[in-house]
Every structure is written in C-alpha cells, then in structure tokens.
Design a protein around this motif. Structure first.
Motif, short mmCIF file in Angstrom:
data_model
loop_
_atom_site.label_atom_id
_atom_site.label_comp_id
_atom_site.label_asym_id
_atom_site.label_seq_id
_atom_site.Cartn_x
_atom_site.Cartn_y
_atom_site.Cartn_z
N ASN A 86 -16.91 3.00 -6.53
CA ASN A 86 -17.57 3.06 -5.22
C ASN A 86 -17.12 1.86 -4.40
O ASN A 86 -17.13 0.73 -4.90
N GLN A 87 -16.74 2.12 -3.13
CA GLN A 87 -16.27 1.06 -2.23
C GLN A 87 -15.07 0.29 -2.82
O GLN A 87 -14.87 -0.89 -2.51
N ILE A 88 -14.29 0.96 -3.64
CA ILE A 88 -13.07 0.38 -4.27
C ILE A 88 -13.23 -1.12 -4.54
O ILE A 88 -12.36 -1.93 -4.19
N ILE A 89 -14.30 -1.47 -5.24
CA ILE A 89 -14.56 -2.90 -5.46
C ILE A 89 -13.52 -3.58 -6.34
O ILE A 89 -13.28 -4.78 -6.19
N SER A 90 -12.91 -2.85 -7.25
CA SER A 90 -11.92 -3.51 -8.13
C SER A 90 -10.78 -4.06 -7.29
O SER A 90 -10.36 -5.20 -7.45
N SER A 91 -10.28 -3.24 -6.39
CA SER A 91 -9.16 -3.67 -5.54
C SER A 91 -9.58 -4.73 -4.54
O SER A 91 -8.85 -5.69 -4.29
N SER A 92 -10.76 -4.55 -3.95
CA SER A 92 -11.19 -5.48 -2.91
C SER A 92 -11.48 -6.87 -3.49
O SER A 92 -11.14 -7.88 -2.89
N PHE A 93 -12.09 -6.90 -4.67
CA PHE A 93 -12.33 -8.20 -5.30
C PHE A 93 -11.01 -8.81 -5.78
O PHE A 93 -10.83 -10.03 -5.73
N ALA A 94 -10.08 -7.97 -6.24
CA ALA A 94 -8.76 -8.49 -6.60
C ALA A 94 -8.07 -9.06 -5.36
O ALA A 94 -7.39 -10.08 -5.43
N ALA A 95 -8.27 -8.39 -4.22
CA ALA A 95 -7.67 -8.87 -2.97
C ALA A 95 -8.25 -10.22 -2.57
O ALA A 95 -7.56 -11.06 -1.97
N ARG A 96 -9.52 -10.45 -2.90
CA ARG A 96 -10.14 -11.75 -2.66
C ARG A 96 -9.42 -12.81 -3.48
O ARG A 96 -9.08 -13.88 -2.98
N THR A 97 -9.18 -12.50 -4.74
CA THR A 97 -8.49 -13.45 -5.62
C THR A 97 -7.05 -13.70 -5.16
O THR A 97 -6.58 -14.83 -5.13
N LEU A 98 -6.37 -12.61 -4.78
CA LEU A 98 -4.96 -12.73 -4.37
C LEU A 98 -4.81 -13.43 -3.03
O LEU A 98 -3.81 -14.10 -2.79
N ALA A 99 -5.80 -13.24 -2.13
CA ALA A 99 -5.76 -13.81 -0.78
C ALA A 99 -4.55 -13.34 0.02
O ALA A 99 -4.04 -14.03 0.89
N ILE A 100 -4.09 -12.12 -0.28
CA ILE A 100 -3.00 -11.50 0.48
C ILE A 100 -3.63 -10.51 1.46
O ILE A 100 -4.53 -9.77 1.08
N PRO A 101 -3.17 -10.47 2.74
CA PRO A 101 -3.70 -9.47 3.67
C PRO A 101 -3.71 -8.08 3.03
O PRO A 101 -2.73 -7.69 2.38
N TYR A 102 -4.81 -7.37 3.23
CA TYR A 102 -5.15 -6.26 2.34
C TYR A 102 -5.43 -4.97 3.10
O TYR A 102 -6.23 -4.95 4.04
N LEU A 103 -4.78 -3.90 2.67
CA LEU A 103 -5.09 -2.56 3.17
C LEU A 103 -5.69 -1.77 2.03
O LEU A 103 -4.99 -1.37 1.09
N GLY A 104 -7.00 -1.55 2.09
CA GLY A 104 -7.67 -0.75 1.06
C GLY A 104 -7.42 0.72 1.30
O GLY A 104 -7.51 1.19 2.43
N VAL A 105 -7.07 1.44 0.24
CA VAL A 105 -6.82 2.87 0.37
C VAL A 105 -7.62 3.62 -0.69
O VAL A 105 -7.99 3.05 -1.72
#
Lengths: 339, 339
Positions: A86-105
């Motif tokens: 739900n709300q693709i949290i795995s990717s979004s939280f990984a994006a927080r760690t990576l700190a790379i501009p992020y396009l969630g799909v």
C-alpha cells in the motif's frame, strides 16, 4: 519515439550498465540461486518487521546496482521504483535512503518493466544520464496484505502463486558496456472477469498476450526476432492459458522460445510453490539476475521481457470487483559483451 | 532534456490542449466553484461505494478532457495516472474503462504533477502524440483509509487537512492551442522526522521548499520569472513553515506571488476544513480548473505548480515511521490564447 500505437523505440540505445539482485533463502535455494548477488539466510533480514525487511531488499539492490556501475548515488539523476505495498512504501522509504530524485510507479508485478521502460525513456530522450529502475516484493508482506499472514498457515489451491522475496535493480545509462534497451510496449488494462485472487495467472494471461501481440504489431517484427520471450509471473496456469490464447489468435509464438519467470525461479519438485512464483520481485530478479547474466555470457542475444501485473486491491476484491490486469514489455538486446 | 541535477526542459513545448475537473458538492460550494466543469450534488455519485464514486470522478474527468480536446480515446496513446488508494485502484479501474495504454504512478498528493511531468516528457520526446495525465481523491475514501471513516465523526486537530473530493485530468499534445509545459523538476524524498498524520502540511513543507529551490538552481532563473508559484496542499500550517524556510534559506520567494492550492479551494470562514484542503485531487482541480482558466484568460502568463505528497501508509505510521515527503514541480506558460 512512438512506434505504432503503444510502443517506444529507443534509437539512442540506453545501456543497462549494471544490475543487482537480492533474494531470500527460498529463492537462493532455487534453480537460479547462482545468478543472485546477495542471498539472505534469514528472510527477516534482521529487521523488526516484514515491511522493513522488504525495504532493506530494495535498498541493498539499489545500492549494489549503483556500486556495480562504479557510480555514486549523486551521479544518478532519477530513481524509478515501485512495489506491491500500500502506497508503495518499500520504494518510497528506499528513495528516502537513496536521496535520489524519485518517480514512484505502480503496476503491481508489471512494475519491474514499467520502471525499466520509463528509465530507458528518460535516458533515451536525454532527460537523464543515469536512471535507476528497481522493484521488490516479500513473501510475508504480500501474503499478509493481499491474503493471509503466512503465520496462519492457511491452505492454498494449486492455482495460487508463491510471492518471491527479492529485489532487482538496474542502472540505465547513456553509454557504457552492457545489454541495451531497444524498445518497450506499454500495456492497456485487460479484465476478463476473473475475480479469484488465488488464480492471478489466469487473470493476467490475457493482458500478457494483448501486450505481446501489440509489441509485434507496433514494431513490425516477428517472434523469431527474439531468442526468448518471457512473461513476468503467469506461472503454470497462466502460462498454459497464454499458450492457448496464442494458438486461438494464430500468433506464431512457436517461432521462438517462450518461458515465464514464475516458472523459472523455483524447483517445482523440491519447493512447494503451487503454480509458481509471483510478485514484483519475481520478474525483476529473474531478469536482472539470470537473464542478464545469460546475455552477458553471450547465450542470449535478444529477449523480450513482458512483466504482468494484477491491479486489484484487497478492497476492490471485497467489493466484488474482478481483477484488472496489465503487462508491459521491454526489449533487451546484447550490446558490447562485458568480459 | 536534463537541466541541472533533477530538472527537465521541454524544448518542444508540449501543449495542454484541454483539461477537465469534476468535484463534489463541498468543493463546488467553495470560492473556485465556477472553475469546475462538473459539480456533483451527491458526493456518492449514485455509486454503491465511496471507492466507486472516486473512480467515477476519474472516469468523468478523463473522458471530458479527451472530449474537450476533440479527440477520441483511441487517439490518446498513454494515460498516466495515480491516486491515494491502496494499489491506486481508482486510476487502474478508470484505465480499464478508458482502454488507453496505462502508466500507473504514485506520489501521494504529488501525483498530479508527477503524472503531468511524465506526460509532458512523453510528448516532448516524441514518444506520444497525445498523453492524458490525471488524478483524483475522495474525502470519504481517503479519510477511511488513512484515518477514520467519516461516519465516525471523530474530532480533528486544527493542523488536520480536509481531503478534496475531485478529479482533474489534462490532455498534453505535440501541438495545438493552450498553455505549454516548459519544464519540470522531480523531487527527492525529504523526511524531517514528523510522524503525525494529522499534520501533513508540516511534514511536506520541507519537501516543497527543497524542490522549489532545486528548480531555480537547475533552471538558472529567479522566482520573478513566474507570476505565481503554488504549492500543492501544504495548507495554512505547512504554508507558513514553507515561508519560514524560504526566509531561513534567504530564498527570494517575495519576488513573486506564492500561494497554496489547499488554501485556495475552500472558504475558511464558511467551510470547516481545519488547516485547508489536501488530497491528489486538490492541486489537480485547482490547477486544471482555476489556474488554467486564468492562464487562458491571460491573467497569468507563467506559473510553477509544486504538488506535494506525503508518502506514508497507515502501516508505516503504525510501525512508528516518520513521514517521507516529496514534491514535483511543473512550469506552465501561456501559449497561444484560446478564444
């Protein structure tokens, strides 16, 4: 650029300069075990929740892919990622760690190729020098969210699929050494009225066939162009339905080898996985691990990966809806062979 | 093409040839009521669930946008859409109805500009002639999923925001008459440690400021370039925090007008919305309704829309996680004025 009705050709041939795969113990024990970069012995990964374990898979695969490309995180412009949570949290939280501009799909299990297609599009159009595509799934998080917690030990019908614990990520670059991405076909939603969440393969097969046929129509090529076509995770039941549909539509799939990631990742004789594997991680680790390794070794020259997704939610199912499905196809061809 | 670290410039100036907005009665009764195409008198829209009502908003806005562009569905190559529901079911089921090849995206309330940026990218790079971008939210579905069913009548703190019932969609084309999309900045995930789901504005403000500053750094322009900068849905609390952060960073936001969609859509004196509006539909209907209307009338020449998203899930909150946030900015400039 647009080719036909729903396909893109990538004239600048974006390169997959690196990829990385991280899996759980069950996947590591399967027939493709040697193709994975990290095999965890504990499917909890030392985390205090299954969700944090899933996120860790994604973080590890992403970091390793960037490292394998001999890049640092700040050299990668965009991370295109998604997952089944739900709300693709795995990717979004990984994006927080990576700190790379992020396009969630989100494309359910088709996310692997949706994210790769978009990453290729960004690089091909000069909108990124380096783009990271990645996705993940975890058996315990997905079973809990969509069906029952695994701890319940509930029985499953033989049409059910076993969600892969794994994450795959790839770095797509303007230039470099590695397989190149030559085209992609974006699928439309197909819903044949199947509403059984324990039979996703049957629900997704028509979407896979629709996208595959669209790909060859748009690109004006024949299946023989490829050494191998793989669908994402139709597994045994969906794979057979896809074969039947190809025959019914008189589509010459027999010109090439056709396999399914969900049938490749586990050993049906030794591992109890009902119809086969599924989950965003399934096509991701099979493609970014096994298939790219075979391309790098020169065993495969041209492949078409058709990731399939079932776009239901537990709520849509509870409200009596059938399962809308989608498939996205990405064509990967051998570039310069890395030694 | 890539400009700076995380921005795209669209040299072929994709045109927003049409847009459409559909809202519920509460939004229709607000100060922007005249700007919306369809105002439903019944927020259930005659459907038997809130989720089906939300999906209907999306279907109506999409169909109307396509109709307003004098196109048929099969002339639109791609639908880029997402929403707040688990597994973005509103968009995916709308994609089933539309039967347009579909790229599902998720950026919580930033989805409005994430989808528009991707649609612009597709058209700019020749990967689509026409792309549809759209998103939606519904007060009853979102409150139920993220907090409590509205029927409970639970009290809310003054920092809470009121989820907009509405959907906005836009058709982006290679050429035509209408405002043009000139650039976009893709945000990275920012998390300042706020974990209160009743204070999203505070959580999202740093992400908005980060993306806005990145936009001006990447594009090498100053805020005075725009007639108006609007953030997505920070509402009163987050807006004030954003202002404070701009001052702290010595960022010259005062060169231009700065407003927030969440503060524009409701009348604070007449409507009880706590800090203001929120939800994917908020920035979508304010932008595709009110702001584009003002551009078409010649009242605004250049605007920057910075949609903000809180990437939490109820589960990540329950597991004690703080709220990762993101913001995506799209620059829209007056093209040929439609009469």
């Amino acid at each position: 650029m647009l080719k036909g009705h729903q396909s893109w050709t990538f004239e600048n041939k974006p390169v997959i300069v690196s990829s990385a795969t991280v899996v759980g113990p069950f996947e590591g024990d399967g027939p493709l075990g040697d193709d994975f970069d990290i095999i965890h012995g504990d499917s909890r990964l030392g985390q205090d929740s299954w969700e944090k374990a899933e996120r860790t898979l994604m973080e590890e695969a992403s970091s390793l892919a960037i490292e394998n490309a001999k890049l640092t995180k700040d050299q990668v412009q965009f991370y295109v990622g998604g997952d089944l949570m739900n709300q693709i949290i795995s990717s979004s939280f990984a994006a927080r760690t990576l700190a790379i501009p992020y396009l969630g799909v989100f494309g359910a299990c088709s996310t692997s190729m949706e994210s790769l297609a978009i990453a290729a599009m960004l690089v091909n159009s000069g909108s990124a020098k380096y783009a990271l595509a990645g996705t993940c799934s975890h058996n315990a998080t997905v079973e809990k969210q969509f069906r029952y917690p695994t701890e319940y030990g509930s029985q499953k019908p033989p049409t059910a699929q076993y969600t892969v614990t794994g994450s795959g990520a790839a770095v797509v670059a303007e230039k470099g050494i590695g397989p190149v991405i030559t085209s992609a076909t974006i699928g439309r939603v197909i819903d044949m009225g199947i509403s059984d969440p324990f039979n996703m393969g049957a629900a997704m097969a028509p979407a896979a066939v629709d996208t595959i046929q669209a790909h060859f129509r748009d690109l004006e090529i024949e299946p023989s162009y490829y050494d191998l076509i793989v669908t994402g995770d139709l597994s045994k039941v969906g794979y057979q339905i896809a074969l039947d549909l190809f025959e019914k539509h008189k589509f010459p799939i027999k010109q090439t080898k056709y396999n399914d990631c969900g049938m490749m990742i586990y050993d049906y004789d030794r591992q109890m996985v009902q119809a086969g594997g599924s989950g965003c991680g399934c096509s991701a680790v099979v493609t970014y691990g096994h298939l790219l390794n075979r391309m790098r070794k020169g065993e495969l020259r041209r492949i078409l990966v058709v990731a399939t997704g079932a776009l239901l939610s537990p709520l849509s199912y509870q409200q009596g809806e059938s399962i809308p499905c989608i498939a996205h196809a990405v064509s990967i061809e051998a570039g310069e062979v890395s030694v």
